[in-house]
Design an enzyme around this catalytic site. Structure first.
Site, PDB file in Angstrom:
ATOM      1  N   TYR A 130      46.380  -9.094  -4.954  1.00  0.00           N
ATOM      2  CA  TYR A 130      46.785  -8.837  -4.360  1.00  0.00           C
ATOM      3  C   TYR A 130      46.290  -9.041  -2.819  1.00  0.00           C
ATOM      4  O   TYR A 130      47.214  -8.270  -1.914  1.00  0.00           O
ATOM      5  CB  TYR A 130      45.854  -7.148  -3.966  1.00  0.00           C
ATOM      6  N   GLU A 216      28.634 -13.612 -30.715  1.00  0.00           N
ATOM      7  CA  GLU A 216      30.540 -13.195 -30.207  1.00  0.00           C
ATOM      8  C   GLU A 216      30.805 -12.101 -30.288  1.00  0.00           C
ATOM      9  O   GLU A 216      31.168 -11.977 -29.332  1.00  0.00           O
ATOM     10  CB  GLU A 216      31.339 -13.343 -31.884  1.00  0.00           C
ATOM     11  N   ASP A 269      31.005 -14.249 -36.866  1.00  0.00           N
ATOM     12  CA  ASP A 269      31.956 -13.241 -37.923  1.00  0.00           C
ATOM     13  C   ASP A 269      32.546 -14.340 -39.096  1.00  0.00           C
ATOM     14  O   ASP A 269      32.702 -15.957 -38.633  1.00  0.00           O
ATOM     15  CB  ASP A 269      32.691 -12.243 -37.391  1.00  0.00           C
TER      16      ASP A 269
END
Length: 388
Positions: A130, A216, A269
Site C-alpha cells: 500500500y 494439513e 490426506d
C-alpha cells in the site's frame, strides 16, 4: 496410569531419545545472526553498484538467484533442500521493457527495507504494497520480490524487518512470550491461537507436550480441537498451516523443535497434495531453499493418513476418490524428488497409491465411525508406533 497410557508414553519417550541421539536427524542450528549494520552495508553495496554503472554510462543490472529451478537445489539429509553455492541467476535489466518495472520495484522495496532496518522498526508486506500500489500492481509481486531480495542478500526474511500476516493456527500445551512481552497461552479452548507474525521474537517457551502434531487442513484441526484431543490422549501441541504452509507456520514448527526436542508427526490426506505439504515441512521447498536451515525439520514423521490404511481399515469404496491425471502427474513428480531415496517406506506407500489409483481425505475415517479419528485411529497409531 493405565497400561495404554504406559505403552503410549514408552513409545513416545523411546522415539524422543532416538531423535536426540541420531546424528542424521539433528537439524543444524548454527545459523549466524545478521547484524543491522551488515544488512545496511549489503543494501548500500547493491545501490552503489547501480550508481557506479550509471556513472560509467553502463546499464544497471541486478542479478537475482533463480528460486524456481531444481537445478539450483541440492539435498542434504540433515538440512533438506538447500540452495547450491553454484546457482544460476536471472538478470533484471533497467533497459529491458520486460524487466524495467521489476527493477524499479526492487529498488523501491530495498529503500523501504533500508529505512526499516535503520530505524529498527517493522512493517508488514501489506504495508509495503500500500506504500505504492500503482508501482507494485499486486500483493503477490511484493511478496515475491521480498523473497528475491532476501535470497540475493543471503539474509533471512525476518532480518529485513518485514513481517507477514500468519494464516496458521496453534493449540495445545504451550505458553510463550511475544517480543513485546504479551503472554500467549495456547492451551485447548474453543478457539485456537494464530501463529505469531514474529517467530524470532518468541521467548520463554514453556510446555510439557510429549509430541507435536502437524495437521494439513483447518477442518481436521478444528475437529480435533472440538474433541479436546490434546487433553484426552496426552499433553501435545497441534499446528496447522491451513494447507500449503506459510513461512511463519514453518518457522514455528522449527522453533518448537529447536526448543522442545520432542517427536513431530504429520497428519495429511492420503493424496499427492497432502504428501507434498508434509515434505515442505520436513524437507523444504525449492522457492525457499535459500533459508532451509531455519525452515526445515527433517525429523518430521508421517503418521497418517497412509495409503495402506485405506485397505487395512477397509474404508468404504464410496469414501475413496479416483486419482486425477493431475494427481498422477504430481505423484510421479514426487517420486522423483531427491529426498525420497532416503524414505523407502514412503515410496512403498506412494507406489500403493499409484497401483490402486485412489486417494482419500482424513475425513473419510468418519465413514467408519464419527469419532474414529480422535478416539481410535490416532491413539492406536501413537500407541503402537504406526508412523513412517
Amino acid at each position: 496410569m493405565s497400561s495404554f497410557e504406559a505403552q503410549f508414553f514408552s513409545e513416545i519417550e523411546k522415539l524422543r531419545v532416538q531423535l536426540l541421539n541420531d546424528p542424521m536427524e539433528e537439524v543444524q542450528r548454527a545459523v549466524r545472526e545478521i547484524s543491522q549494520d551488515e544488512i545496511l552495508a549489503q543494501i548500500e553495496g547493491v545501490i552503489l553498484g547501480v550508481v557506479t554503472s550509471l556513472s560509467r554510462d553502463e546499464v544497471p543490472v541486478l542479478e537475482l538467484p533463480n528460486r524456481s529451478s531444481w537445478a539450483n537445489v541440492s539435498f542434504d539429509s540433515v538440512v533438506g533442500l538447500q540452495m547450491s553455492s553454484e546457482r544460476s541467476a536471472t538478470s533484471v535489466r533497467s533497459d529491458c521493457p520486460s524487466s524495467v518495472s521489476k527493477f524499479a520495484q526492487i529498488l523501491k522495496i530495498l529503500s523501504v527495507i533500508y529505512r526499516l532496518v535503520q530505524s529498527n522498526s517493522y512493517a508488514t508486506k501489506r504495508d509495503i504494497y500500500y506504500n505504492n500500489t500503482q508501482l507494485f500492481g499486486s500483493q503477490r509481486t511484493v511478496d515475491s520480490i521480498i523473497d528475491d531480495i532476501s535470497c540475493m542478500l543471503k539474509v533471512p526474511r525476518r532480518s529485513l524487518h518485514v513481517l507477514a500476516t500468519s494464516k496458521g493456527l496453534i493449540s495445545g500445551d504451550l505458553c510463550y512470550l511475544e517480543e513485546d512481552g504479551t503472554k500467549i497461552d495456547c492451551h485447548p479452548s474453543s478457539a485456537a491461537v494464530s501463529v505469531s507474525s514474529n517467530i524470532a521474537g518468541i521467548k520463554n517457551i514453556v510446555s510439557s507436550a510429549k509430541f507435536i502434531l502437524i495437521i494439513e487442513k483447518d477442518a481436521t484441526f478444528q475437529r480435533l480441537l472440538d474433541d479436546n484431543f490434546c487433553a484426552k490422549l496426552s499433553p501435545c501441541i497441534m499446528i496447522t498451516g491451513k494447507g500449503v504452509p506459510d513461512v511463519n507456520s514453518r518457522l514455528m514448527v522449527r522453533k518448537l523443535w529447536d526448543t522442545l526436542h520432542i517427536p513431530i508427526f504429520a497428519l495429511v490426506d492420503a493424496d499427492p497434495h497432502g504428501i507434498e505439504i508434509m515434505c515442505i515441512y520436513k524437507y523444504g521447498s525449492v522457492a525457499m531453499s535459500f533459508e532451509a536451515h531455519s525452515l526445515t525439520v527433517p525429523s518430521v514423521m508421517w503418521l497418517g493418513l497412509l495409503p495402506s490404511d485405506l485397505q487395512r481399515l477397509r474404508i468404504p469404496a464410496e469414501s475413496l476418490i479416483p486419482l486425477t491425471k493431475r494427481d498422477e502427474s504430481k505423484l510421479n513428480s514426487l517420486m522423483k524428488r531427491p529426498y525420497l531415496t532416503s524414505q523407502p517406506d514412503w515410496c512403498k506407500e506412494m507406489e500403493l497409491m499409484q497401483q490402486n489409483k485412489v486417494k482419500a481425505e482424513i475425513q473419510s475415517l468418519s465413514s467408519i465411525a464419527p469419532d474414529f479419528l480422535t478416539n481410535i485411529y490416532l491413539p492406536n497409531k501413537l500407541r503402537y508406533g504406526g508412523w513412517l
